[in-house]
Enzyme design. Structure first.
Site, PDB file in Angstrom:
ATOM      1  N   SER A 126       0.290  -1.398   0.116  1.00  0.00           N
ATOM      2  CA  SER A 126       0.631   0.116   0.225  1.00  0.00           C
ATOM      3  C   SER A 126       0.898   1.567  -0.163  1.00  0.00           C
ATOM      4  O   SER A 126       2.233   1.395   0.735  1.00  0.00           O
ATOM      5  CB  SER A 126      -0.648  -0.546   1.516  1.00  0.00           C
ATOM      6  OG  SER A 126      -0.903   1.399   1.894  1.00  0.00           O
ATOM      7  N   GLU A 128       0.064   4.009   1.234  1.00  0.00           N
ATOM      8  CA  GLU A 128       0.266   3.722   3.304  1.00  0.00           C
ATOM      9  C   GLU A 128       1.918   3.505   4.099  1.00  0.00           C
ATOM     10  O   GLU A 128       1.874   4.849   4.311  1.00  0.00           O
ATOM     11  CB  GLU A 128      -0.665   3.329   3.590  1.00  0.00           C
ATOM     12  CG  GLU A 128      -0.930   3.620   5.260  1.00  0.00           C
ATOM     13  CD  GLU A 128      -1.388   5.005   5.660  1.00  0.00           C
ATOM     14  OE1 GLU A 128      -2.105   5.346   4.504  1.00  0.00           O
ATOM     15  OE2 GLU A 128      -1.229   5.680   6.765  1.00  0.00           O
ATOM     16  N   TYR A 152      -1.419   0.727  11.044  1.00  0.00           N
ATOM     17  CA  TYR A 152      -1.715   0.007   9.407  1.00  0.00           C
ATOM     18  C   TYR A 152      -0.009  -0.157   8.642  1.00  0.00           C
ATOM     19  O   TYR A 152      -0.258  -0.931   7.411  1.00  0.00           O
ATOM     20  CB  TYR A 152      -2.641   0.532   8.795  1.00  0.00           C
ATOM     21  CG  TYR A 152      -3.095   0.345   7.467  1.00  0.00           C
ATOM     22  CD1 TYR A 152      -4.062  -1.183   7.017  1.00  0.00           C
ATOM     23  CD2 TYR A 152      -2.380   1.022   5.750  1.00  0.00           C
ATOM     24  CE1 TYR A 152      -4.244  -1.624   5.573  1.00  0.00           C
ATOM     25  CE2 TYR A 152      -2.873   0.103   5.110  1.00  0.00           C
ATOM     26  CZ  TYR A 152      -3.718  -1.266   4.757  1.00  0.00           C
ATOM     27  OH  TYR A 152      -3.927  -1.810   3.173  1.00  0.00           O
TER      28      TYR A 152
HETATM   29  P1  NAP Z   1     -11.792  -4.858   2.185  1.00  0.00           P
HETATM   30  O1  NAP Z   1     -12.607  -4.544   1.266  1.00  0.00           O
HETATM   31  O2  NAP Z   1     -11.321  -4.560   3.561  1.00  0.00           O
HETATM   32  O3  NAP Z   1     -11.451  -6.074   2.543  1.00  0.00           O
HETATM   33  C1  NAP Z   1     -10.764  -7.389   3.008  1.00  0.00           C
HETATM   34  C2  NAP Z   1     -10.911  -8.616   3.739  1.00  0.00           C
HETATM   35  O4  NAP Z   1      -9.869  -9.223   3.708  1.00  0.00           O
HETATM   36  C3  NAP Z   1     -12.633  -8.822   4.011  1.00  0.00           C
HETATM   37  O5  NAP Z   1     -12.535 -10.179   2.723  1.00  0.00           O
HETATM   38  C4  NAP Z   1     -11.445  -9.482   4.463  1.00  0.00           C
HETATM   39  O6  NAP Z   1     -12.547 -10.668   5.654  1.00  0.00           O
HETATM   40  C5  NAP Z   1     -10.006 -10.119   4.498  1.00  0.00           C
HETATM   41  N1  NAP Z   1      -9.932 -10.298   5.760  1.00  0.00           N
HETATM   42  C6  NAP Z   1      -9.525  -9.081   6.953  1.00  0.00           C
HETATM   43  N2  NAP Z   1      -9.065 -10.289   7.999  1.00  0.00           N
HETATM   44  C7  NAP Z   1      -8.321 -11.142   7.665  1.00  0.00           C
HETATM   45  C8  NAP Z   1      -8.461 -12.394   8.514  1.00  0.00           C
HETATM   46  N3  NAP Z   1      -7.909 -12.375   9.846  1.00  0.00           N
HETATM   47  N4  NAP Z   1      -8.175 -13.859   7.749  1.00  0.00           N
HETATM   48  C9  NAP Z   1      -8.711 -13.935   6.714  1.00  0.00           C
HETATM   49  N5  NAP Z   1      -9.413 -13.224   5.633  1.00  0.00           N
HETATM   50  C10 NAP Z   1      -9.031 -11.371   6.377  1.00  0.00           C
HETATM   51  O7  NAP Z   1     -10.320  -3.710   1.604  1.00  0.00           O
HETATM   52  P2  NAP Z   1      -9.631  -3.640   0.016  1.00  0.00           P
HETATM   53  O8  NAP Z   1     -10.072  -1.869  -0.496  1.00  0.00           O
HETATM   54  O9  NAP Z   1     -10.813  -5.431  -1.012  1.00  0.00           O
HETATM   55  O10 NAP Z   1      -8.043  -3.612   0.009  1.00  0.00           O
HETATM   56  C11 NAP Z   1      -7.462  -5.213  -0.703  1.00  0.00           C
HETATM   57  C12 NAP Z   1      -6.391  -5.045   0.036  1.00  0.00           C
HETATM   58  O11 NAP Z   1      -5.410  -4.111  -0.551  1.00  0.00           O
HETATM   59  C13 NAP Z   1      -5.704  -5.300   1.699  1.00  0.00           C
HETATM   60  O12 NAP Z   1      -4.978  -5.930   2.107  1.00  0.00           O
HETATM   61  C14 NAP Z   1      -5.878  -3.356   1.690  1.00  0.00           C
HETATM   62  O13 NAP Z   1      -4.762  -3.502   2.421  1.00  0.00           O
HETATM   63  C15 NAP Z   1      -4.376  -3.218   0.233  1.00  0.00           C
HETATM   64  N6  NAP Z   1      -5.116  -1.766  -0.447  1.00  0.00           N
HETATM   65  C16 NAP Z   1      -6.425  -1.517  -0.422  1.00  0.00           C
HETATM   66  C17 NAP Z   1      -5.880  -0.201  -1.660  1.00  0.00           C
HETATM   67  C18 NAP Z   1      -7.215   0.697  -1.307  1.00  0.00           C
HETATM   68  O14 NAP Z   1      -7.620   1.504  -1.875  1.00  0.00           O
HETATM   69  N7  NAP Z   1      -8.494  -0.361  -1.501  1.00  0.00           N
HETATM   70  C19 NAP Z   1      -4.955   0.211  -1.393  1.00  0.00           C
HETATM   71  C20 NAP Z   1      -3.205  -0.036  -0.899  1.00  0.00           C
HETATM   72  C21 NAP Z   1      -4.127  -1.788  -0.269  1.00  0.00           C
HETATM   73  P3  NAP Z   1     -14.122 -10.135   5.751  1.00  0.00           P
HETATM   74  O15 NAP Z   1     -15.375  -9.385   4.184  1.00  0.00           O
HETATM   75  O16 NAP Z   1     -14.328 -10.942   6.309  1.00  0.00           O
HETATM   76  O17 NAP Z   1     -13.925  -8.443   6.740  1.00  0.00           O
HETATM   77  N1  GDD Z   2     -12.610   7.006   6.094  1.00  0.00           N
HETATM   78  C1  GDD Z   2     -12.387   8.748   6.921  1.00  0.00           C
HETATM   79  N2  GDD Z   2     -13.445   8.653   7.448  1.00  0.00           N
HETATM   80  N3  GDD Z   2     -11.310   9.498   6.200  1.00  0.00           N
HETATM   81  C2  GDD Z   2     -12.171  10.208   6.060  1.00  0.00           C
HETATM   82  C3  GDD Z   2     -12.226  11.177   6.649  1.00  0.00           C
HETATM   83  C4  GDD Z   2     -13.568   9.993   8.183  1.00  0.00           C
HETATM   84  O1  GDD Z   2     -14.698  11.060   7.949  1.00  0.00           O
HETATM   85  N4  GDD Z   2     -12.642  12.494   7.136  1.00  0.00           N
HETATM   86  C5  GDD Z   2     -11.464  12.660   6.297  1.00  0.00           C
HETATM   87  N5  GDD Z   2     -10.363  11.426   6.210  1.00  0.00           N
HETATM   88  C6  GDD Z   2      -9.598  11.299   5.382  1.00  0.00           C
HETATM   89  C7  GDD Z   2      -8.680  10.251   5.608  1.00  0.00           C
HETATM   90  O2  GDD Z   2      -7.885  11.377   7.215  1.00  0.00           O
HETATM   91  C8  GDD Z   2      -7.581  10.313   5.121  1.00  0.00           C
HETATM   92  O3  GDD Z   2      -6.270  11.876   5.139  1.00  0.00           O
HETATM   93  C9  GDD Z   2      -8.036  10.316   3.544  1.00  0.00           C
HETATM   94  O4  GDD Z   2      -9.623  10.749   3.930  1.00  0.00           O
HETATM   95  C10 GDD Z   2      -8.985   9.089   2.842  1.00  0.00           C
HETATM   96  O5  GDD Z   2      -9.300   8.042   3.951  1.00  0.00           O
HETATM   97  P1  GDD Z   2      -9.820   6.737   3.749  1.00  0.00           P
HETATM   98  O6  GDD Z   2     -10.369   6.578   2.503  1.00  0.00           O
HETATM   99  O7  GDD Z   2      -9.767   6.227   4.791  1.00  0.00           O
HETATM  100  O8  GDD Z   2      -8.171   5.940   2.967  1.00  0.00           O
HETATM  101  P2  GDD Z   2      -6.612   5.458   3.384  1.00  0.00           P
HETATM  102  O9  GDD Z   2      -6.635   7.106   2.891  1.00  0.00           O
HETATM  103  O10 GDD Z   2      -6.462   5.712   5.177  1.00  0.00           O
HETATM  104  O11 GDD Z   2      -6.401   3.724   3.773  1.00  0.00           O
HETATM  105  C11 GDD Z   2      -6.947   3.463   2.409  1.00  0.00           C
HETATM  106  O12 GDD Z   2      -5.876   4.020   1.369  1.00  0.00           O
HETATM  107  C12 GDD Z   2      -4.736   3.044   1.444  1.00  0.00           C
HETATM  108  C13 GDD Z   2      -3.799   2.964   0.176  1.00  0.00           C
HETATM  109  O13 GDD Z   2      -3.595   4.572   0.673  1.00  0.00           O
HETATM  110  C14 GDD Z   2      -7.190   2.138   2.220  1.00  0.00           C
HETATM  111  O14 GDD Z   2      -7.873   0.992   1.148  1.00  0.00           O
HETATM  112  C15 GDD Z   2      -6.268   1.566   2.407  1.00  0.00           C
HETATM  113  O15 GDD Z   2      -6.203   0.204   3.258  1.00  0.00           O
HETATM  114  C16 GDD Z   2      -5.427   1.752   1.003  1.00  0.00           C
HETATM  115  O16 GDD Z   2      -4.114   1.174   1.825  1.00  0.00           O
END
Ligand code: NAP
Ligand code: GDD
Length: 322
Positions: A126, A128, A152
């Protein structure tokens, strides 16, 4: 013969889009699902796919469950998407986050070494992990130093590192996709894009009055999950394991997002958005903008969605829903 892909985190946003994509490409898809007391709700994103995938109960924290699945399935490709994926919540449950996002990956690698050492492994790393570090041109790329600012991010840096370590030490085909934020109508409702778009629609329909957010000034590089799961498959199809940034190279603030979404609904966000300190993070990652030149040049990947098109698709989804 059809390739076999094993997906952890298959019930999540990316897991569901990746499943669709791999089925379209002719893969046989296997998935790991956690036990949940409300099965139907947990598997809602897979509703139309379930009959075509082989789902097995397991957990990243239960090594025996991973051992059994890998030994039985003998996958060609493994996509490790399972994680506690919410950055702010990682402050509430830091130990669970570290166990799943860091040690869970070690469990998986140990199982692969034992049961299917020639399988290719994709790790969901990520942006992050960069924390507040960026290069002199203001962007983050594969070579940018990583200084995470959340439990995280710290856990993801461990898993990123151990993937590289096992790649060299044990010659595993283990790759990292360093993905920047990606969203879709299937994004969880407590991530900021869905929270803003869904609540703006509710406000426009008279079903909500205000929207409480945290920091409005942080900036994110937002893409679409559909584009990003294509990149995952390309990363494992490359001839050698490596690490790749996947991003759009376009960055916008939370305030920009509010402004655009509310104005598309003929509303002024300043009349409805309030800052609640509850949503402000103990330490904030203030700016992300990814340079994915390496992925474009080596994998031939490029996104089909831009920020505007992503917002329009999410808005249309919630307008239909309410
Ligand atoms: P998500 O919608 O939160 O999905 C996370 C998945 O992980 C869910 O299927 C959840 O199962 C499963 N999980 C959580 N804890 C587990 C455990 N202990 N054992 C087995 N399964 C578990 O996340 P996503 O947005 O699809 O992201 C997929 C991956 O990419 C994650 O690793 C995330 O950190 C990473 N990532 C996401 C982003 C983004 O912007 N979306 C960016 C960079 C990296 P449940 O359904 O049971 O909760
Ligand atoms: N969730 C959330 N809720 N975020 C908020 C809010 C709120 O009410 N208000 C402001 N924010 C700001 C957060 O402080 C952050 O700066 C930004 O919105 C994005 O927040 P999220 O949508 O929660 O995403 P993230 O950037 O923290 O994390 C996501 O992206 C990562 C990759 O950069 C997640 O998908 C992570 O799993 C992923 O790795």
């Amino acid at each position: 013969m059809a390739k076999k892909a094993f997906i952890t985190g298959i019930t999540g946003q990316d897991g569901s889009y990746l499943t669709e994509h791999l089925l379209d490409l002719g893969y046989n898809v296997y998935g790991l699902v956690r036990r949940n007391s409300v099965t139907e709700h947990q598997q809602s994103r897979l509703e139309n796919l379930k009959k075509n995938v082989d789902l097995t109960y397991g957990d990243m924290l239960d090594q025996s469950s991973i051992d059994k699945i890998l030994n039985r399935v003998q996958p060609d490709e493994i996509y490790n998407l399972a994680a506690q994926s919410h950055v702010r919540i990682s402050y509430d449950i830091p130990q669970f986050t570290a166990q799943t996002n860091a040690l869970g990956v070690l469990n998986l690698l140990e199982s692969v070494k034992m049961h299917c050492p020639s399988a290719r492994i994709y790790q969901a790393s990520s942006s992050e992990m960069f924390g507040n570090s960026r290069d002199s041109d203001g962007m983050q790329r594969e070579t940018t130093p990583m200084h995470p600012v959340s439990p995280y991010g710290c856990a993801k840096l461990f898993s990123y590192s151990v993937i590289r370590n096992y790649r060299k030490a044990f010659k595993l085909f283990a790759s990292n996709g360093i993905l920047f934020n990606h969203e879709s109508p299937r994004r969880g409702s407590n991530f900021v894009t869905t929270k803003i778009i869904k609540n703006a629609v509710l406000i426009s329909k008279g079903k909500a009055k205000i929207l409480e957010l945290g920091n409005l000034d942080s900036k994110r590089d937002w893409g679409h999950s559909k584009d990003y799961v294509r990149a995952m498959q390309l990363i494992l199809s490359h001839d050698k394991p490596d690490d790749f940034v996947i991003s759009t190279g376009q960055t916008n603030s939370i305030r920009d997002l509010c402004k655009i979404v509310f104005s598309k609904l003929n509303l002024d966000y300043e009349d409805y958005v309030r800052v609640n300190p509850k949503y402000v993070r103990p330490e904030e990652l203030s700016y992300l903008c990814g340079d994915c030149t390496k992925s474009k040049e080596i994998l031939g990947w490029k996104p089909e969605y831009n920020f505007e098109k992503l917002i329009d698709e999410m808005l249309e989804f919630f307008l239909k829903q309410y």
